[in-house]
Design a protein around this motif. Structure first.
Motif, PDB file in Angstrom:
ATOM      1  N   LEU A  28     -23.451 101.142  -2.579  1.00  0.00           N
ATOM      2  CA  LEU A  28     -23.923 101.094  -3.960  1.00  0.00           C
ATOM      3  C   LEU A  28     -22.866 100.400  -4.809  1.00  0.00           C
ATOM      4  CD1 LEU A  28     -26.165 102.118  -5.956  1.00  0.00           C
ATOM      5  CD2 LEU A  28     -24.688 104.108  -6.336  1.00  0.00           C
ATOM      6  N   ARG A  29     -23.308  99.396  -5.561  1.00  0.00           N
ATOM      7  CA  ARG A  29     -22.382  98.662  -6.444  1.00  0.00           C
ATOM      8  C   ARG A  29     -22.635  99.118  -7.873  1.00  0.00           C
ATOM      9  NH1 ARG A  29     -18.717  94.889  -5.980  1.00  0.00           N
ATOM     10  NH2 ARG A  29     -18.405  93.236  -7.495  1.00  0.00           N
ATOM     11  N   MET A  30     -21.634  99.748  -8.482  1.00  0.00           N
ATOM     12  CA  MET A  30     -21.811 100.331  -9.806  1.00  0.00           C
ATOM     13  C   MET A  30     -20.782  99.787 -10.795  1.00  0.00           C
ATOM     14  SD  MET A  30     -20.452 104.194  -9.005  1.00  0.00           S
ATOM     15  CE  MET A  30     -20.712 104.719 -10.706  1.00  0.00           C
ATOM     16  N   GLU A  31     -21.119  99.901 -12.061  1.00  0.00           N
ATOM     17  CA  GLU A  31     -20.276  99.385 -13.133  1.00  0.00           C
ATOM     18  C   GLU A  31     -19.275 100.441 -13.573  1.00  0.00           C
ATOM     19  OE1 GLU A  31     -21.823  96.585 -16.411  1.00  0.00           O
ATOM     20  OE2 GLU A  31     -21.630  98.536 -17.401  1.00  0.00           O
ATOM     21  N   THR A  32     -18.012 100.033 -13.760  1.00  0.00           N
ATOM     22  CA  THR A  32     -16.972 100.922 -14.267  1.00  0.00           C
ATOM     23  C   THR A  32     -16.362 100.330 -15.537  1.00  0.00           C
ATOM     24  OG1 THR A  32     -15.283  99.888 -12.872  1.00  0.00           O
ATOM     25  CG2 THR A  32     -16.462 101.786 -11.961  1.00  0.00           C
ATOM     26  N   LEU A  33     -15.618 101.169 -16.249  1.00  0.00           N
ATOM     27  CA  LEU A  33     -15.087 100.796 -17.566  1.00  0.00           C
ATOM     28  C   LEU A  33     -13.565 100.863 -17.548  1.00  0.00           C
ATOM     29  CD1 LEU A  33     -16.496 100.095 -20.303  1.00  0.00           C
ATOM     30  CD2 LEU A  33     -16.063 102.464 -20.981  1.00  0.00           C
ATOM     31  N   SER A  34     -12.913  99.928 -18.244  1.00  0.00           N
ATOM     32  CA  SER A  34     -11.461  99.977 -18.422  1.00  0.00           C
ATOM     33  C   SER A  34     -11.135  99.552 -19.850  1.00  0.00           C
ATOM     34  CB  SER A  34     -10.752  99.076 -17.407  1.00  0.00           C
ATOM     35  OG  SER A  34     -11.157  97.727 -17.565  1.00  0.00           O
ATOM     36  N   ILE A  35      -9.939  99.951 -20.306  1.00  0.00           N
ATOM     37  CA  ILE A  35      -9.494  99.638 -21.663  1.00  0.00           C
ATOM     38  C   ILE A  35      -8.669  98.349 -21.624  1.00  0.00           C
ATOM     39  CG2 ILE A  35      -8.143 100.455 -23.624  1.00  0.00           C
ATOM     40  CD1 ILE A  35      -8.749 103.308 -22.670  1.00  0.00           C
ATOM     41  N   GLU A  36      -8.979  97.416 -22.501  1.00  0.00           N
ATOM     42  CA  GLU A  36      -8.278  96.134 -22.523  1.00  0.00           C
ATOM     43  C   GLU A  36      -6.801  96.340 -22.862  1.00  0.00           C
ATOM     44  OE1 GLU A  36      -9.100  93.220 -21.699  1.00  0.00           O
ATOM     45  OE2 GLU A  36     -11.276  93.197 -21.599  1.00  0.00           O
ATOM     46  N   PRO A  37      -5.900  95.731 -22.101  1.00  0.00           N
ATOM     47  CA  PRO A  37      -4.473  95.898 -22.389  1.00  0.00           C
ATOM     48  C   PRO A  37      -4.092  95.318 -23.748  1.00  0.00           C
ATOM     49  CG  PRO A  37      -4.825  94.179 -20.743  1.00  0.00           C
ATOM     50  CD  PRO A  37      -6.142  94.855 -20.951  1.00  0.00           C
ATOM     51  N   GLY A  38      -3.266  96.092 -24.475  1.00  0.00           N
ATOM     52  CA  GLY A  38      -2.741  95.609 -25.742  1.00  0.00           C
ATOM     53  C   GLY A  38      -3.642  95.811 -26.933  1.00  0.00           C
ATOM     54  N   PHE A  39      -4.858  96.347 -26.725  1.00  0.00           N
ATOM     55  CA  PHE A  39      -5.790  96.469 -27.848  1.00  0.00           C
ATOM     56  C   PHE A  39      -6.126  97.923 -28.171  1.00  0.00           C
ATOM     57  CE2 PHE A  39      -6.478  92.184 -26.286  1.00  0.00           C
ATOM     58  CZ  PHE A  39      -6.482  91.459 -27.464  1.00  0.00           C
ATOM     59  N   GLY A  40      -6.102  98.819 -27.194  1.00  0.00           N
ATOM     60  CA  GLY A  40      -6.339 100.226 -27.472  1.00  0.00           C
ATOM     61  C   GLY A  40      -7.770 100.661 -27.324  1.00  0.00           C
ATOM     62  N   THR A  41      -8.721 100.030 -28.068  1.00  0.00           N
ATOM     63  CA  THR A  41     -10.092 100.505 -27.989  1.00  0.00           C
ATOM     64  C   THR A  41     -11.104  99.525 -27.409  1.00  0.00           C
ATOM     65  OG1 THR A  41     -10.416  99.908 -30.321  1.00  0.00           O
ATOM     66  CG2 THR A  41      -9.826 102.194 -29.849  1.00  0.00           C
ATOM     67  N   PRO A  42     -10.935  98.194 -27.464  1.00  0.00           N
ATOM     68  CA  PRO A  42     -11.936  97.347 -26.810  1.00  0.00           C
ATOM     69  C   PRO A  42     -11.960  97.626 -25.300  1.00  0.00           C
ATOM     70  CG  PRO A  42     -10.621  96.070 -28.338  1.00  0.00           C
ATOM     71  CD  PRO A  42      -9.958  97.398 -28.202  1.00  0.00           C
ATOM     72  N   PHE A  43     -13.154  97.561 -24.719  1.00  0.00           N
ATOM     73  CA  PHE A  43     -13.317  97.905 -23.315  1.00  0.00           C
ATOM     74  C   PHE A  43     -13.871  96.721 -22.538  1.00  0.00           C
ATOM     75  CE2 PHE A  43     -14.379 101.684 -25.942  1.00  0.00           C
ATOM     76  CZ  PHE A  43     -13.194 102.375 -25.724  1.00  0.00           C
ATOM     77  N   SER A 199     -26.378 105.831 -24.668  1.00  0.00           N
ATOM     78  CA  SER A 199     -27.390 105.879 -23.620  1.00  0.00           C
ATOM     79  C   SER A 199     -27.759 104.461 -23.199  1.00  0.00           C
ATOM     80  CB  SER A 199     -28.630 106.627 -24.111  1.00  0.00           C
ATOM     81  OG  SER A 199     -29.179 105.989 -25.246  1.00  0.00           O
ATOM     82  N   GLU A 200     -28.060 104.285 -21.918  1.00  0.00           N
ATOM     83  CA  GLU A 200     -28.300 102.950 -21.396  1.00  0.00           C
ATOM     84  C   GLU A 200     -29.030 103.025 -20.070  1.00  0.00           C
ATOM     85  OE1 GLU A 200     -24.481 101.148 -20.649  1.00  0.00           O
ATOM     86  OE2 GLU A 200     -23.667 103.023 -19.863  1.00  0.00           O
ATOM     87  N   THR A 201     -29.552 101.886 -19.644  1.00  0.00           N
ATOM     88  CA  THR A 201     -30.177 101.752 -18.331  1.00  0.00           C
ATOM     89  C   THR A 201     -29.325 100.816 -17.487  1.00  0.00           C
ATOM     90  OG1 THR A 201     -32.390 102.123 -19.217  1.00  0.00           O
ATOM     91  CG2 THR A 201     -32.243 101.040 -17.083  1.00  0.00           C
ATOM     92  N   LYS A 202     -28.901 101.281 -16.313  1.00  0.00           N
ATOM     93  CA  LYS A 202     -28.029 100.507 -15.441  1.00  0.00           C
ATOM     94  C   LYS A 202     -28.807  99.998 -14.235  1.00  0.00           C
ATOM     95  CE  LYS A 202     -23.856 101.069 -17.334  1.00  0.00           C
ATOM     96  NZ  LYS A 202     -23.026  99.942 -17.776  1.00  0.00           N
ATOM     97  N   HIS A 203     -28.488  98.775 -13.823  1.00  0.00           N
ATOM     98  CA  HIS A 203     -29.019  98.198 -12.591  1.00  0.00           C
ATOM     99  C   HIS A 203     -27.895  98.172 -11.559  1.00  0.00           C
ATOM    100  CE1 HIS A 203     -32.879  96.657 -14.288  1.00  0.00           C
ATOM    101  NE2 HIS A 203     -32.173  96.742 -15.408  1.00  0.00           N
TER     102      HIS A 203
END
Length: 210
Positions: A28-43, A199-203
């Motif tokens: 299963l290939r799924m989406e993950t989240l990380s925080i952009e370096p140097g910015f704090g809140t953009p992902f 809330s969202e729909t993921k493929h």
């Protein structure tokens, strides 16, 4: 490969064969989240692969149409990937069996349960007031979400009593508003934070072989 074995002593591609039981490995290939370096809140998002295994039972109404149920378990316990996962799918496949191969489309609604599907504030714990909050200030909570698997199946019949099956599909998951774990590279290695998402729909691309 784990080979599916029909209950009846009949050719896998025969109209007389009704029941099948088998096992499979699945990716299963799924989406993950990380925080952009140097910015704090953009992902930023990336895609990670998790490996699982499971079993399947099916009933063939004819050589063109079958009902089936499948369960899969993904044992990797990773905070960023929502922990261990259990998947159940129940639906139909329709297509054509030839002498040595079968081609089918499938539609199978069901569920996927994420062991760490949400992160809620830990009661009785005072945490530093930053956004997003450290993951240590949150407790993981399991969440079960609706899913549907749409795709195709190729079956190969090497002998009268065996099937080799290949599945390719889009596992569509409806997710509510929640908090997910995200890595911040500006902090020491392994620093995770709880990030709220809408809330969202993921493929999620899924491949199985059995």
């Amino acid at each position: 490969l784990v080979l599916s074995c029909p209950f009846h002593d009949a050719r896998a591609q025969s109209e007389d064969q009704k029941f099948e039981v088998g096992g499979q490995f699945t990716i299963l290939r799924m989406e993950t989240l990380s925080i952009e370096p140097g910015f704090g809140t953009p992902f930023s998002t990336s895609h990670e692969t998790v490996v699982g295994f499971g079993g399947r039972v099916g009933y063939n109404f004819s050589k063109y149409f079958a009902a089936e149920a499948e369960f899969n378990f993904f044992p990797q316990d990773d905070d960023v990937k929502a922990g261990r996962k259990t998947q159940g799918l129940f639906g139909v496949k329709a297509g054509k069996r030839f002498d040595k191969v079968g081609l089918f489309a499938k539609a199978r609604p069901g569920f996927i349960r994420y062991e760490k599907g949400d992160y809620v504030p830990t009661s009785g714990v005072v945490c530093i007031l930053i956004f997003p909050p450290p993951l240590g200030c949150r407790d993981p909570v399991a969440r079960t979400n609706f899913a549907i698997d749409l795709g195709g199946v190729v079956e190969v019949y090497p002998t009268k009593r065996t099937i080799i099956r290949f599945d390719v599909g889009d596992t569509i998951v409806r997710l509510p508003a929640r908090s997910v774990a995200a890595l911040d590279p500006d902090f020491p290695p392994g620093s995770l934070f709880a990030v709220p998402v809408a809330s969202e729909t993921k493929h999620q691309f899924q491949v199985s072989v059995g």
